[in-house]
Design an enzyme around this catalytic site. Structure first.
Site, PDB file in Angstrom:
ATOM      1  CE  LYS A 156      -5.598  -1.340   1.608  1.00 60.19           C
ATOM      2  NZ  LYS A 156      -4.276  -1.979   1.569  1.00 60.19           N
TER       3      LYS A 156
ATOM      4  CB  THR B  95      -0.923   0.009   1.227  1.00 62.21           C
ATOM      5  OG1 THR B  95      -1.766  -1.141   1.169  1.00 62.21           O
ATOM      6  CG2 THR B  95      -1.795   1.254   1.226  1.00 62.21           C
TER       7      THR B  95
ATOM      8  CE  LYS C 140       1.992   2.089   3.959  1.00 61.77           C
ATOM      9  NZ  LYS C 140       2.386   0.724   3.576  1.00 61.77           N
TER      10      LYS C 140
END
Length: 297
Positions: A172, A97, A247
């Site tokens: 995402k 990611t 994050k």
């Protein structure tokens, strides 16, 4: 059968590589952790002392690493080592990611070397990685998506082509911003219910069958007993750690700033998870945010 270099054999990458090996692909793995490499060996992979060594002779390289800088570094080293080689990997799949801009920069690097790249981040946590039921969101051209699909299908139950390079990372970021907001809203409602004398099971039975239903409740309920497999039954041992949620929220907020998008609830969620992680809770499942909400009077 494909020869696959799998770089990053941690809590997500390890089970993903194991599923590829179980499907009889030749998996050549690397991780800095001795423990991770040993576990990968037990699960059917051959491991090496460097990412470059693992990639020698590989047709496909899959990366599952903590950040975009590391992905770029590792892929750059592999490309440099195979610069004059006829055995250069033809396809790079990054399931880390990272930022949308980082994915697009890495794609340019790979394409300039004559290889192909897709960004393919995942949703589903460690349980999904282990079960081979991850959701992949993929950015790249159609031919590269088609080339990656058979491998992704071994590791996931849902593989969606989201458009060009970086679009996998884009969705995402959006998905996890929604998830964070859902988890906080659910925790607030559960704490309110507790203080009104409402039993957890009654709350679950009603809300899971009503308009407030969400994955945060039906799979990741932040209270024990109502969903036996949720992290709340195991002292919030992480399926998806709070530090990782933070994050992802930071990546979403950076994209929101760049695109001048007002994400009020996303900003609130990012602030709450930042406080929660700063208080030493980064290693707990992100559903443990309910403890922070309970502590406020």
């Amino acid at each position: 059968m494909s020869t696959i270099a799998f770089i990053g054999l941690g809590k997500m990458g390890g089970p993903m590589a194991a599923n590829l090996a179980k499907a009889e692909h030749d998996v050549r793995g690397f991780d800095l952790s001795d423990q991770a490499r040993a576990a990968a060996e037990e699960a059917g992979s051959t491991t090496f002392d460097s990412a470059v060594a693992a990639a020698e002779g590989a047709e496909v390289v899959i990366t599952m690493l903590p950040n975009g800088g590391l992905v770029k570094q590792v892929i750059g080293e592999i490309l440099q080592s195979t610069e004059d080689s006829a055995q250069k990997p033809g396809l790079f799949i990054d399931s880390s990611t990272i930022a949308v801009t980082e994915a697009r920069e890495i794609a340019e690097l790979v394409q300039a070397a004559g290889s192909h790249f897709v960004d393919a981040p995942v949703s589903g946590g460690m349980s999904g990685a282990q079960a081979g039921t991850l959701a992949f969101m993929v950015g790249g051209d159609s031919a590269d998506f088609d080339a990656a699909h058979p491998l992704l299908e071994v590791m996931g139950r849902s593989i969606t082509h989201c458009g060009g390079i970086g679009n996998g990372q884009a969705v995402k970021a959006c998905n996890n911003m929604i998830l964070a907001v859902h988890q906080i809203a659910l925790a607030e409602a559960l704490v309110l219910g507790e203080r009104l004398g409402l039993d957890h099971q009654a709350f679950f039975d009603v809300v899971s069958n009503a308009t407030g239903a969400s994955w945060a409740l039906t799979t990741n309920a932040p209270v024990p007993d109502v969903v036996p497999t949720s992290p709340a039954n195991n002292d919030f041992a992480p399926g998806f750690a709070s530090a990782l949620m933070l994050k992802d929220l930071k990546l979403a907020m950076a994209s929101a700033e760049k695109t001048h998008t007002d994400t009020t609830l996303g900003r609130i969620a990012a602030g709450q998870y930042a406080d929660f992680v700063d208080a030493g809770n980064g290693g707990l499942d992100f559903s443990a945010i309910i403890n922070e909400i309970r502590a406020k009077k």
